[in-house]
Design a protein around this motif. Structure first.
Motif, PDB file in Angstrom:
ATOM      1  N   SER A  47      42.175  40.616  31.422  1.00  0.00           N
ATOM      2  CA  SER A  47      42.787  41.664  32.231  1.00  0.00           C
ATOM      3  C   SER A  47      43.091  41.112  33.606  1.00  0.00           C
ATOM      4  O   SER A  47      42.468  40.180  34.074  1.00  0.00           O
ATOM      5  N   ASN A  48      44.075  41.697  34.242  1.00  0.00           N
ATOM      6  CA  ASN A  48      44.501  41.218  35.550  1.00  0.00           C
ATOM      7  C   ASN A  48      43.699  41.936  36.631  1.00  0.00           C
ATOM      8  O   ASN A  48      43.943  43.096  36.941  1.00  0.00           O
ATOM      9  N   THR A  49      42.733  41.219  37.203  1.00  0.00           N
ATOM     10  CA  THR A  49      41.856  41.822  38.201  1.00  0.00           C
ATOM     11  C   THR A  49      42.634  42.317  39.409  1.00  0.00           C
ATOM     12  O   THR A  49      42.255  43.291  40.052  1.00  0.00           O
ATOM     13  N   PHE A  50      43.744  41.656  39.726  1.00  0.00           N
ATOM     14  CA  PHE A  50      44.506  42.050  40.904  1.00  0.00           C
ATOM     15  C   PHE A  50      45.098  43.445  40.752  1.00  0.00           C
ATOM     16  O   PHE A  50      45.395  44.103  41.730  1.00  0.00           O
ATOM     17  N   ASN A  51      45.302  43.915  39.531  1.00  0.00           N
ATOM     18  CA  ASN A  51      45.920  45.212  39.301  1.00  0.00           C
ATOM     19  C   ASN A  51      44.919  46.308  38.989  1.00  0.00           C
ATOM     20  O   ASN A  51      45.302  47.464  38.837  1.00  0.00           O
ATOM     21  N   THR A  52      43.653  45.969  38.840  1.00  0.00           N
ATOM     22  CA  THR A  52      42.664  46.976  38.485  1.00  0.00           C
ATOM     23  C   THR A  52      41.961  47.514  39.726  1.00  0.00           C
ATOM     24  O   THR A  52      41.825  46.832  40.738  1.00  0.00           O
ATOM     25  N   THR A  97      43.580  50.006  35.491  1.00  0.00           N
ATOM     26  CA  THR A  97      44.780  50.067  36.314  1.00  0.00           C
ATOM     27  C   THR A  97      45.033  51.527  36.686  1.00  0.00           C
ATOM     28  O   THR A  97      44.532  52.442  36.015  1.00  0.00           O
ATOM     29  N   LYS A 122      47.269  56.984  42.993  1.00  0.00           N
ATOM     30  CA  LYS A 122      47.807  56.040  43.971  1.00  0.00           C
ATOM     31  C   LYS A 122      46.656  55.357  44.712  1.00  0.00           C
ATOM     32  O   LYS A 122      45.912  56.015  45.442  1.00  0.00           O
ATOM     33  N   ARG A 126      44.444  47.770  50.112  1.00  0.00           N
ATOM     34  CA  ARG A 126      43.115  47.193  49.934  1.00  0.00           C
ATOM     35  C   ARG A 126      42.765  46.283  51.106  1.00  0.00           C
ATOM     36  O   ARG A 126      43.411  45.259  51.317  1.00  0.00           O
ATOM     37  N   GLY A 144      42.013  40.047  45.658  1.00  0.00           N
ATOM     38  CA  GLY A 144      41.344  39.741  44.400  1.00  0.00           C
ATOM     39  C   GLY A 144      39.883  39.426  44.652  1.00  0.00           C
ATOM     40  O   GLY A 144      39.388  39.547  45.772  1.00  0.00           O
TER      41      GLY A 144
END
Length: 207
Positions: A47-52, A97, A122, A126, A144
């Motif tokens: 999974s893409n941590t940057f998007n979660t 996400t 929304k 961050r 991240g």
């Protein structure tokens, strides 16, 4: 041996030889295809941590559709990764996400509380803060996974007056962790992760 018997024996030998050749041919035929992907190891994450969403991150949830939808909800994701919503209670948010969380919340409300309901999640920008005895105190954009020592290095590292064994990690919910960054250099378990909304405070040495 008369000619008739010789021909019969000869035909038998030819047939036997043909059978042997056929068996050998089949046995040497093409092998089953090999799956070269079996046991393959890739470096891609699942999974893409940057998007979660992450603990400490502020999320805003808007509801629309029916005549009287729930009021908009804003909350920092708790340290255990959950948020609390009216009617449905605790909902796991961290690790998902915004789109996944939207779908889950919508399914929790429909059809139990509403015939239809639109949900929009929304995340806020961050950021985390590094202050005190670092060379470049600042509010940093969360891009991240990062640890306490990594965040301090990103802020120019310690000043000569830093008390490195008493670094304070203040979570978005107010929880305070004391980090000994000297020991953390040899024990990664002590180097806690930094989440959006966290603040790192590096105190000064007494002398």
């Amino acid at each position: 041996m008369n000619q008739e018997k010789f021909i019969k024996i000869w035909k038998t030998c030819v047939a036997f030889c043909a059978l042997i050749v056929a068996v050998l041919f089949v046995g040497c035929g093409p092998l089953d295809p090999v799956d070269t992907n079996k046991g393959a190891i890739t470096g891609e994450p699942t999974s893409n941590t940057f998007n979660t969403l992450q603990p400490g991150e502020m999320v805003k949830i808007d509801f629309s559709g029916p005549p009287s939808p729930p009021h908009p909800h804003e909350e920092n994701i708790k340290d255990d990764g959950t948020i609390s919503l009216i009617h449905v209670g605790s909902v796991k948010a961290a690790g998902k996400t915004p789109g996944q969380l939207q779908t889950e919340i919508q399914q929790l409300y429909v059809p139990r509380f509403y015939r239809y309901l639109n949900v929009t999640v929304k995340p806020a920008d961050r950021f985390f803060i590094v202050g005190g005895e670092v060379k470049a105190p600042s509010r940093q954009l969360y891009l991240g996974p990062i640890t306490v020592t990594g965040a301090i290095k990103a802020s120019g590292d310690f000043t000569e007056y830093a008390r490195k064994n008493k670094v304070r990690l203040i979570r978005a919910d107010g929880t305070i962790r004391i980090i000994d960054t000297i020991k953390a250099q040899n024990n990664s378990a002590l180097d806690l992760p930094v989440y959006p909304g966290d603040k790192i405070d590096v105190p000064a040495r007494m002398f």
